[in-house]
Design an enzyme around this catalytic site. Structure first.
Site, PDB file in Angstrom:
ATOM      1  N   GLY A 292      65.121 -43.993 -17.734  1.00 13.46           N
ATOM      2  CA  GLY A 292      65.851 -44.906 -16.853  1.00 13.46           C
ATOM      3  C   GLY A 292      66.365 -44.093 -15.676  1.00 13.46           C
ATOM      4  N   ARG A 293      67.331 -43.239 -16.003  1.00  9.87           N
ATOM      5  CA  ARG A 293      67.980 -42.384 -15.010  1.00  9.87           C
ATOM      6  C   ARG A 293      66.975 -41.611 -14.135  1.00  9.87           C
ATOM      7  NH1 ARG A 293      73.015 -40.521 -16.543  1.00  9.87           N
ATOM      8  NH2 ARG A 293      72.445 -41.342 -18.583  1.00  9.87           N
ATOM      9  N   CYS A 361      93.229 -51.753  -8.507  1.00 14.73           N
ATOM     10  CA  CYS A 361      94.612 -51.588  -8.906  1.00 14.73           C
ATOM     11  C   CYS A 361      94.631 -50.921 -10.272  1.00 14.73           C
ATOM     12  CB  CYS A 361      95.261 -52.966  -8.940  1.00 14.73           C
ATOM     13  SG  CYS A 361      97.019 -52.861  -8.872  1.00 14.73           S
TER      14      CYS A 361
END
Ligand SMILES: Cc1ncc(COP(=O)(O)O)c(C=O)c1O
Length: 431
Positions: A292-293, A361
């Site tokens: 994948g990577r 946040c």
């Protein structure tokens, strides 16, 4: 430069695949994912060619859709004659919606629901990678109802620790995926699979982890799989025709990461397999891998616009960007390394140290700490490299932040592959 598709143009701007990142940011806005399609195709070909050369016809790479999943990606994979693995019905739907041939799909997952199983069988996907006995039973029954003989691979855990990050290390015994060989559970799993009707058991799957930079851990896994396969032949007369060795090789996030010679490693693995088979008198299986990577990571980067610098005397300086853990949660999750560049000021001296913070946040919303940059000004373009894998795929709408667009660069041109989310998209499911 970390990769050969990156350069600095005459204006001192970072370019990817020959296209200026500043021009891309102006046209498409930020935060923005940029993917170099030529690089993705080159990576696909590297695996396909090496695997066919060293493991022979019938062996192939399957792209791990979990790394990057949208329709355009499956069109590329289809044109490159790759297989693909999917880990959820949503990934399966995306592949089918893109027109990807179902027979080249492999369905993963340690808790496929009955509905998922029916969806996979009804879609006539090539293989189920079965994780456990519950799945075997449901699959066998439903395949029978549909008059189908479903091809399966059985996921087993060889108990290898390839020394990567804990969170991406899955070949050990103590994990939630597959059945361990060492405890005898994998043998009982095989026995059960062979006893059920409507299943064609073709071989084994093992995934030992990610960010592996050498052939040795895969060779160790092959040794264990081969011995296990030999035992299964002796006890059940079953011959495994396929070994799927799971995720691919590692990629460079920072300069200190090694460069992996993928063809050389595949060759070493193939020689090891051939020797092992000869020693045990076992027929050489077809080999599948699920990179994948290493197919998409180095094809991608993310562009952000800097908001401003907050200097805390005696502590550190933060530079804020218009994205964060919503488009790249990997630093927040497991302190993943990244290279950060001043995309519009590449020729200036990087004489300051900054922590790149996102806009969420959440105090853990950092992209990277202690990055060397020229003092950022509001409006500067910041690039984070090697974000093609597990960024868009892991993105979220936390704080109701819209997901960025994905832009593809191909042959010096660029086009939108996934449009930016709108506020309407954010409320689309709210009743
Ligand atoms: C079963 C399986 N296959 C393939 C992959 C892809 O690994 P990588 O992206 O490192 O090649 C993973 C990643 O975790 C995985 O769990």
């Amino acid at each position: 430069m970390l990769y050969d598709n990156l350069a600095v143009n005459e204006k001192g701007h970072l370019a990817i695949g020959g296209v200026s990142t500043v021009a891309l940011a102006e046209q498409y806005g930020t935060a923005l994912y940029v993917l170099d399609e030529d690089k993705i195709r080159a990576n696909c070909r590297l695996y396909t060619k090496s695997m066919q050369e060293w493991f022979g016809e019938g062996s192939m790479p399957l792209f791990a859709g979990k790394a990057l999943c949208f329709k355009g990606m499956y069109r590329i994979l289809q044109e490159e004659a790759m297989g693909a693995d999917v880990v959820s019905p949503g990934e399966l739907y995306t592949a089918l919606a893109a027109g990807f041939p179902p027979e080249r799909l492999f369905f993963h997952g340690n808790n496929k629901t009955d509905e998922d199983i029916r969806y996979g069988v009804d879609s006539r996907i090539g293989f189920f990678i079965v994780d456990n006995e519950h799945e075997l039973e449901v699959l066998s029954a439903y395949a029978g109802e549909q008059g189908v003989c479903q091809k399966v691979l059985l996921r087993v855990t060889p108990g290898i620790d390839p020394h990567t990050l804990e969170a991406i290390n899955t070949g050990r015994i103590d994990c939630q995926f597959g059945r361990p060989i060492e405890t005898g559970q994998a043998a009982r799993f095989v026995e059960k699979a062979l006893s059920l009707p409507n299943l064609s058991v073709c071989g084994f799957h093992s995934h030992i982890g990610s960010q592996i930079f050498e052939a040795q851990p895969f060779c160790d896994a092959v040794d264990i799989l081969l011995q296990f396969a030999k035992d299964m032949r002796e006890s059940h007369g079953f011959v495994a025709k396929i070994f799927n060795l799971g995720g691919g090789f590692g990629v460079r996030y920072v300069e200190s990461d090694p460069v992996v010679d993928i063809p050389a490693n595949i060759r070493a693995l193939s020689e090891h397999l051939t020797r092992g088979c000869a020693e045990l008198g076992y027929p050489i299986p077809h080999i599948y891998m699920e990179p994948g990577r290493s197919i998409v990571a180095n094809a991608g980067l993310t562009l952000y616009t800097a908001g401003g610098v907050k200097e805390i005397e005696g502590y550190r300086s933060y530079v804020t960007v218009d994205g964060g853990m919503t488009d790249n949660p990997r630093y927040a999750l497991y302190q993943a390394n990244y290279t950060v560049l001043p995309a519009n000021r590449m020729n200036e001296v990087a004489d300051g140290t900054y922590t790149v913070a996102g806009r969420c946040c959440e105090s853990g919303d950092l992209i990277q700490e202690d990055v060397r940059l020229p003092e950022p000004k509001r409006g500067d373009l910041i690039a984070v490299l090697t974000t093609g894998a597990y960024n868009f795929a892991m993105s979220s709408n936390y704080n109701r932040i819209c997901r960025p667009a994905v832009v593809m660069v191909r042959g010096g041109e660029h086009f939108l592959a996934v449009r930016r989310q709108t506020f309407e998209d954010l409320v689309a499911c709210d009743l």
